[in-house]
Design a protein around this motif. Structure first.
Motif, PDB file in Angstrom:
ATOM      1  N   ALA A  45       0.918  -1.260   0.008  1.00 26.04           N
ATOM      2  CA  ALA A  45      -0.123   0.056  -0.017  1.00 26.04           C
ATOM      3  C   ALA A  45       1.012   1.330  -0.156  1.00 26.04           C
ATOM      4  N   GLY A  46       1.948   1.196  -0.963  1.00 26.55           N
ATOM      5  CA  GLY A  46       2.758   2.370  -0.932  1.00 26.55           C
ATOM      6  C   GLY A  46       1.800   3.354  -1.858  1.00 26.55           C
ATOM      7  N   PHE A  47       2.797   4.081  -2.603  1.00 26.91           N
ATOM      8  CA  PHE A  47       2.301   5.187  -3.679  1.00 26.91           C
ATOM      9  C   PHE A  47       1.538   4.276  -4.680  1.00 26.91           C
ATOM     10  N   GLY A  48       1.795   3.283  -5.321  1.00 26.42           N
ATOM     11  CA  GLY A  48       1.264   2.615  -6.292  1.00 26.42           C
ATOM     12  C   GLY A  48       0.119   1.843  -6.039  1.00 26.42           C
ATOM     13  N   GLY A  49       0.366   1.129  -4.945  1.00 29.27           N
ATOM     14  CA  GLY A  49      -0.849   0.246  -4.402  1.00 29.27           C
ATOM     15  C   GLY A  49      -2.060   1.020  -3.882  1.00 29.27           C
TER      16      GLY A  49
ATOM     17  N   ILE B   8      -3.112  -5.048   0.901  1.00 27.73           N
ATOM     18  CA  ILE B   8      -2.288  -5.684   2.081  1.00 27.73           C
ATOM     19  C   ILE B   8      -1.063  -4.976   2.317  1.00 27.73           C
ATOM     20  N   ASP B   9      -0.581  -4.443   3.408  1.00 24.42           N
ATOM     21  CA  ASP B   9       0.648  -4.017   3.779  1.00 24.42           C
ATOM     22  C   ASP B   9       1.214  -4.103   4.918  1.00 24.42           C
ATOM     23  N   ARG B  10       2.473  -4.489   5.418  1.00 27.43           N
ATOM     24  CA  ARG B  10       3.006  -4.584   6.709  1.00 27.43           C
ATOM     25  C   ARG B  10       2.737  -3.636   7.493  1.00 27.43           C
ATOM     26  N   ASN B  11       2.640  -2.542   7.092  1.00 31.57           N
ATOM     27  CA  ASN B  11       2.403  -1.229   7.966  1.00 31.57           C
ATOM     28  C   ASN B  11       0.899  -0.818   7.798  1.00 31.57           C
TER      29      ASN B  11
ATOM     30  N   TYR C  76       5.145   9.108   3.004  1.00 32.97           N
ATOM     31  CA  TYR C  76       5.413  10.059   2.128  1.00 32.97           C
ATOM     32  C   TYR C  76       7.079  10.300   2.086  1.00 32.97           C
ATOM     33  N   THR C  77       7.746   9.527   1.131  1.00 33.98           N
ATOM     34  CA  THR C  77       9.152   9.201   1.273  1.00 33.98           C
ATOM     35  C   THR C  77       9.847  10.683   1.005  1.00 33.98           C
ATOM     36  N   PRO C  78       9.351  11.462   0.134  1.00 31.21           N
ATOM     37  CA  PRO C  78      10.007  12.749  -0.238  1.00 31.21           C
ATOM     38  C   PRO C  78      10.324  13.403   1.061  1.00 31.21           C
TER      39      PRO C  78
ATOM     40  N   THR D 121      -3.242  -5.631   7.695  1.00 29.87           N
ATOM     41  CA  THR D 121      -2.047  -5.259   7.997  1.00 29.87           C
ATOM     42  C   THR D 121      -1.321  -6.454   8.565  1.00 29.87           C
ATOM     43  N   LYS D 122      -0.726  -6.999   7.311  1.00 36.74           N
ATOM     44  CA  LYS D 122       0.265  -8.306   7.649  1.00 36.74           C
ATOM     45  C   LYS D 122       1.619  -8.284   6.720  1.00 36.74           C
ATOM     46  N   GLU D 123       2.298  -9.080   7.317  1.00 36.81           N
ATOM     47  CA  GLU D 123       3.585  -9.338   6.685  1.00 36.81           C
ATOM     48  C   GLU D 123       3.336 -10.405   5.676  1.00 36.81           C
ATOM     49  N   ILE D 124       3.508 -10.256   4.373  1.00 32.12           N
ATOM     50  CA  ILE D 124       3.540 -11.313   3.338  1.00 32.12           C
ATOM     51  C   ILE D 124       4.706 -11.858   3.378  1.00 32.12           C
ATOM     52  N   LYS D 125       4.525 -13.369   3.323  1.00 31.96           N
ATOM     53  CA  LYS D 125       5.985 -14.121   3.420  1.00 31.96           C
ATOM     54  C   LYS D 125       6.083 -15.036   2.158  1.00 31.96           C
TER      55      LYS D 125
ATOM     56  N   ALA E 160       2.506  -4.673  -5.733  1.00 33.21           N
ATOM     57  CA  ALA E 160       3.159  -3.316  -5.780  1.00 33.21           C
ATOM     58  C   ALA E 160       3.971  -3.182  -4.341  1.00 33.21           C
ATOM     59  N   LEU E 161       4.961  -4.125  -4.148  1.00 38.66           N
ATOM     60  CA  LEU E 161       5.778  -4.146  -3.162  1.00 38.66           C
ATOM     61  C   LEU E 161       7.069  -3.295  -2.982  1.00 38.66           C
ATOM     62  N   GLY E 162       7.234  -2.529  -3.956  1.00 36.83           N
ATOM     63  CA  GLY E 162       8.210  -1.435  -3.786  1.00 36.83           C
ATOM     64  C   GLY E 162       9.654  -2.035  -3.929  1.00 36.83           C
ATOM     65  N   SER E 163      10.633  -1.625  -2.994  1.00 35.67           N
ATOM     66  CA  SER E 163      11.983  -2.055  -3.048  1.00 35.67           C
ATOM     67  C   SER E 163      12.650  -2.409  -1.739  1.00 35.67           C
TER      68      SER E 163
ATOM     69  N   LEU F  33       3.233  -3.323 -10.770  1.00 36.41           N
ATOM     70  CA  LEU F  33       3.632  -1.708 -10.953  1.00 36.41           C
ATOM     71  C   LEU F  33       4.853  -1.240  -9.878  1.00 36.41           C
ATOM     72  N   GLY F  34       5.193  -0.168 -10.204  1.00 38.43           N
ATOM     73  CA  GLY F  34       6.167   0.730  -9.114  1.00 38.43           C
ATOM     74  C   GLY F  34       7.508   0.162  -9.308  1.00 38.43           C
ATOM     75  N   ASP F  35       8.189   0.464  -8.248  1.00 39.22           N
ATOM     76  CA  ASP F  35       9.299   0.288  -7.871  1.00 39.22           C
ATOM     77  C   ASP F  35       9.869  -1.441  -8.268  1.00 39.22           C
ATOM     78  N   CYS F  36       8.765  -2.415  -7.849  1.00 38.55           N
ATOM     79  CA  CYS F  36       9.125  -3.576  -7.888  1.00 38.55           C
ATOM     80  C   CYS F  36       9.128  -4.476  -9.288  1.00 38.55           C
TER      81      CYS F  36
ATOM     82  N   SER G 100      12.706   4.539 -11.236  1.00 35.08           N
ATOM     83  CA  SER G 100      11.686   3.910 -10.068  1.00 35.08           C
ATOM     84  C   SER G 100      11.497   5.143  -9.350  1.00 35.08           C
ATOM     85  N   VAL G 101      10.370   5.936  -9.680  1.00 36.35           N
ATOM     86  CA  VAL G 101       9.736   7.235  -9.051  1.00 36.35           C
ATOM     87  C   VAL G 101       8.580   7.060  -8.600  1.00 36.35           C
ATOM     88  N   ALA G 102       7.952   7.931  -7.638  1.00 31.89           N
ATOM     89  CA  ALA G 102       6.672   7.795  -7.201  1.00 31.89           C
ATOM     90  C   ALA G 102       5.526   8.098  -8.377  1.00 31.89           C
ATOM     91  N   ARG G 103       5.964   9.128  -9.265  1.00 22.58           N
ATOM     92  CA  ARG G 103       5.113   9.510 -10.379  1.00 22.58           C
ATOM     93  C   ARG G 103       4.951   8.404 -11.260  1.00 22.58           C
TER      94      ARG G 103
HETATM   95  C1  LIG Z   1      14.045   8.921   1.036  1.00 22.98           C
HETATM   96  C2  LIG Z   1      13.346   8.623  -0.273  1.00 22.98           C
HETATM   97  C3  LIG Z   1      13.034   9.808  -0.905  1.00 22.98           C
HETATM   98  C4  LIG Z   1      12.323   9.679  -2.011  1.00 22.98           C
HETATM   99  N1  LIG Z   1      11.760  10.868  -2.643  1.00 22.98           N
HETATM  100  C5  LIG Z   1      11.189  10.805  -3.850  1.00 22.98           C
HETATM  101  C6  LIG Z   1      10.719  11.868  -4.569  1.00 22.98           C
HETATM  102  O1  LIG Z   1      10.996  13.104  -4.125  1.00 22.98           O
HETATM  103  N2  LIG Z   1      10.112  11.725  -5.692  1.00 22.98           N
HETATM  104  C7  LIG Z   1       9.725  10.659  -6.079  1.00 22.98           C
HETATM  105  O2  LIG Z   1       9.073  10.534  -7.185  1.00 22.98           O
HETATM  106  N3  LIG Z   1      10.229   9.404  -5.639  1.00 22.98           N
HETATM  107  C8  LIG Z   1      10.665   9.492  -4.473  1.00 22.98           C
HETATM  108  N4  LIG Z   1      11.232   8.191  -3.859  1.00 22.98           N
HETATM  109  C9  LIG Z   1      11.085   7.063  -4.523  1.00 22.98           C
HETATM  110  C10 LIG Z   1       9.654   6.651  -4.319  1.00 22.98           C
HETATM  111  O3  LIG Z   1       9.307   6.554  -2.849  1.00 22.98           O
HETATM  112  C11 LIG Z   1       9.302   5.371  -4.833  1.00 22.98           C
HETATM  113  O4  LIG Z   1       9.586   5.389  -6.325  1.00 22.98           O
HETATM  114  C12 LIG Z   1       7.928   4.861  -4.413  1.00 22.98           C
HETATM  115  O5  LIG Z   1       7.411   4.902  -3.338  1.00 22.98           O
HETATM  116  C13 LIG Z   1       7.172   3.583  -5.326  1.00 22.98           C
HETATM  117  O6  LIG Z   1       6.025   3.378  -4.869  1.00 22.98           O
HETATM  118  P1  LIG Z   1       5.581   1.667  -4.875  1.00 22.98           P
HETATM  119  O7  LIG Z   1       4.135   1.858  -4.690  1.00 22.98           O
HETATM  120  O8  LIG Z   1       6.326   1.066  -5.851  1.00 22.98           O
HETATM  121  O9  LIG Z   1       6.436   1.205  -3.667  1.00 22.98           O
HETATM  122  P2  LIG Z   1       6.350   1.763  -2.122  1.00 22.98           P
HETATM  123  O10 LIG Z   1       5.652   2.994  -1.818  1.00 22.98           O
HETATM  124  O11 LIG Z   1       7.656   1.734  -1.605  1.00 22.98           O
HETATM  125  O12 LIG Z   1       5.495   0.907  -1.416  1.00 22.98           O
HETATM  126  C14 LIG Z   1       5.715  -0.716  -1.223  1.00 22.98           C
HETATM  127  C15 LIG Z   1       4.911  -1.203  -0.193  1.00 22.98           C
HETATM  128  O13 LIG Z   1       5.136  -2.613  -0.054  1.00 22.98           O
HETATM  129  C16 LIG Z   1       5.157  -2.609   1.459  1.00 22.98           C
HETATM  130  N5  LIG Z   1       5.682  -4.055   1.575  1.00 22.98           N
HETATM  131  C17 LIG Z   1       6.720  -4.619   0.888  1.00 22.98           C
HETATM  132  N6  LIG Z   1       6.955  -5.698   1.332  1.00 22.98           N
HETATM  133  C18 LIG Z   1       5.958  -6.425   2.042  1.00 22.98           C
HETATM  134  C19 LIG Z   1       5.666  -7.535   2.627  1.00 22.98           C
HETATM  135  N7  LIG Z   1       6.521  -8.500   2.640  1.00 22.98           N
HETATM  136  N8  LIG Z   1       4.513  -7.547   3.402  1.00 22.98           N
HETATM  137  C20 LIG Z   1       3.731  -6.385   3.478  1.00 22.98           C
HETATM  138  N9  LIG Z   1       3.878  -5.332   2.796  1.00 22.98           N
HETATM  139  C21 LIG Z   1       5.050  -5.085   2.154  1.00 22.98           C
HETATM  140  C22 LIG Z   1       5.633  -1.499   2.153  1.00 22.98           C
HETATM  141  O14 LIG Z   1       5.464  -1.551   3.441  1.00 22.98           O
HETATM  142  C23 LIG Z   1       5.387  -0.617   1.170  1.00 22.98           C
HETATM  143  O15 LIG Z   1       4.228   0.247   2.024  1.00 22.98           O
HETATM  144  C24 LIG Z   1      11.895   8.407  -2.747  1.00 22.98           C
HETATM  145  C25 LIG Z   1      12.333   7.319  -2.072  1.00 22.98           C
HETATM  146  C26 LIG Z   1      13.109   7.359  -0.985  1.00 22.98           C
HETATM  147  C27 LIG Z   1      13.577   6.178  -0.005  1.00 22.98           C
END
Ligand SMILES: Cc1cc2nc3c(=O)[nH]c(=O)nc-3n(C[C@H](O)[C@H](O)[C@H](O)COP(=O)(O)OP(=O)(O)OC[C@H]3O[C@@H](n4cnc5c(N)ncnc54)[C@H](O)[C@@H]3O)c2cc1C
Length: 430
Positions: free
Chosen positions: A14-18, A43-46, A51-53, A92-96, A121-124, A309-312, A326-329
């Protein structure tokens, strides 16, 4: 229809994309009157979204200015509030583990959930590149807790009376540049609080320039700005080993530190490493035109179409052949594509006469803002560049725009103003 009989649209992360994809699908299915037949599970562990920026600001805010609770309230947003008006089930659960063939999601608490539609949409994860000592002796900047840990470590050293605090920042991508510059801005405030306390910041980058991959004008402006802030920059230098108090570089140079911040790279979540999906060289699942991740081999039958989608994931720009950054936009735009396409699949499953009209992700250069200390940022919007105060103002507007997209306007404005009030005290002009 009972909840357990509903088809499950499951979103992992449930990050930006999720979060965005969950919100969009929920709205679309509600509009189509299908919400009594489908359950959207996010589903998210948190229990919150970060808001990473804002993390570099959190890491460099004096304790007098804001305590951890105040910072938490401006940089993280409870997911339950963000989906409260929508038909989304939050877990709110950790995916294994993920079984793409049987369609099971396995959780750390030993429970499982079966999906009918899946979005990954698990990010990185932080990548330490197996550099000896790096994981043990550095602090990454990825989560809210990392940011608070960085600030607490520096603050404690200042309180102990350390006059010259040496900080090494490994990796001069946007995150490294932002935090290095902000440390120098924080220095002024620390000096007032703890007499004669000074921060010395060294930025180390393996590539030949800071902000590798960015436009040459951006690199030139950023380098000039970092030098003006008295940041020592080593480019073309890799960290080879880290001990408790020093980083050893490829050239043999030893850089002593009191605090080492690692912002040198991320990798695909380990959870996805063994997925039977087509992958790129860095191990991320490859997403195709409609943001679908295809099975490793054509004869492999997966439980459903898998969207990522997203960083993953890796999406190669068809024009350049290069992976898009790999950016939020990018994650937010891809979420719109995935929401549309998955709802098309659902519409076609609901009516045998409906032909789905999928849309293809057409990546274009995404606008970006890189704050470089105080009220100074470099921003690019299409062909237009902003630098200095105008870039910093744009950064604030981007933040506000994001908050408006995930919460009611009055709450967005309140959080934004609170953040502005806290961080404006850090951000000096010039
Ligand atoms: C310090 C920092 C600053 C940044 N600044 C910018 C910026 O200014 N502009 C910009 O465009 N981008 C920025 N980024 C990058 C941006 O945060 C990522 O590109 C964006 O978050 C990707 O979105 P996402 O949905 O792919 O993943 P994320 O937003 O990372 O979301 C992934 C989610 O998956 C969850 N998750 C992962 N594994 C598990 C698991 N096993 N079980 C349960 N949940 C899980 C995580 O808790 C998280 O909530 C920054 C990143 C960082 C670290």
């Amino acid at each position: 229809m009972a909840m357990e009989d509903k088809k499950k649209v499951v979103i992992l992360g449930a990050g930006f994309g999720g979060l965005r994809v969950a919100r969009l699908i929920a709205k679309k299915l509600r509009r189509l009157g299908l919400i009594n037949r489908y359950e959207i599970v996010l589903i998210d562990r948190n229990g919150y979204q970060t808001y990473t920026p804002l993390l570099y600001e959190v890491a460099t805010t004096s304790k007098q200015t804001a305590n951890a609770c105040k910072l938490l309230s401006v940089a993280t947003y409870p997911l339950s509030h963000l989906v409260s008006s929508l038909p989304v089930t939050l877990l709110t659960k950790e995916i294994k583990g993920i079984d793409l063939i049987e369609g099971d999601i396995h959780f750390a608490d030993s429970t499982t959930l079966v999906f009918d539609h899946l979005i990954i949409a698990l990010g990185s994860e932080i990548n330490y590149f197996n550099i000896p000592g790096l994981a043990e002796h550095s602090i990454p900047l990825k989560t809210f807790h990392d940011a608070v840990r960085i600030r607490d470590t520096v603050w404690s050293l200042a309180m102990e009376g350390v006059k010259d605090i040496n900080i090494v920042v490994g990796g001069a991508g946007p995150t490294g540049v932002e935090i290095a510059a902000e440390f120098k801005e924080w220095c002024g405030e620390l000096e007032q609080e703890f007499k004669k306390c000074r921060l010395h910041v060294t930025l180390i980058e393996g590539n030949q320039t800071v902000l590798p991959g960015f436009d040459t004008r951006v690199i030139a402006h950023a380098t000039k700005r970092l030098k003006k802030l008295n940041i020592e920059i080593f480019t073309g230098e890799r960290i080879e080993e880290v001990s408790m108090r020093a980083a050893t570089l490829k050239s043999g140079r030893r850089v002593p530190f009191d605090v080492c911040v690692w912002s040198g790279g991320v990798k695909v979540p380990s959870l996805l490493a063994d997925m039977p999906l087509e992958k790129e060289s860095r191990g991320r699942p490859l997403a195709q035109g409609i943001m679908e991740c295809l099975p490793q081999s054509p004869d492999l039958k997966l439980r459903s179409r898998i969207f990522g989608l997203g960083d993953c994931i890796c999406f190669n720009d068809p024009e350049t052949g290069k992976p898009i950054p790999s950016v939020a936009r990018a994650a937010l735009t891809q979420a719109g594509i995935v929401a549309h396409n998955i709802v098309e699949d659902i519409k076609s499953a609901e009516s045998s006469t409906y032909h789905p009209r999928h849309i293809i992700y057409d990546p274009h250069s995404h606008p970006y803002v890189i704050p470089i200390g105080g009220k100074y940022a470099i921003a690019q919007l299409g062909v237009i560049y902003f630098k200095g105060l105008s870039g910093w103002i744009l950064k604030g507007l981007v933040e506000l725009n994001y908050l408006f997209s995930i919460m009611p306007p009055h709450r967005a404005l309140r959080i934004w103003l609170k953040g502005l009030w806290i961080f404006i005290q850090n951000d000096r002009l010039g």
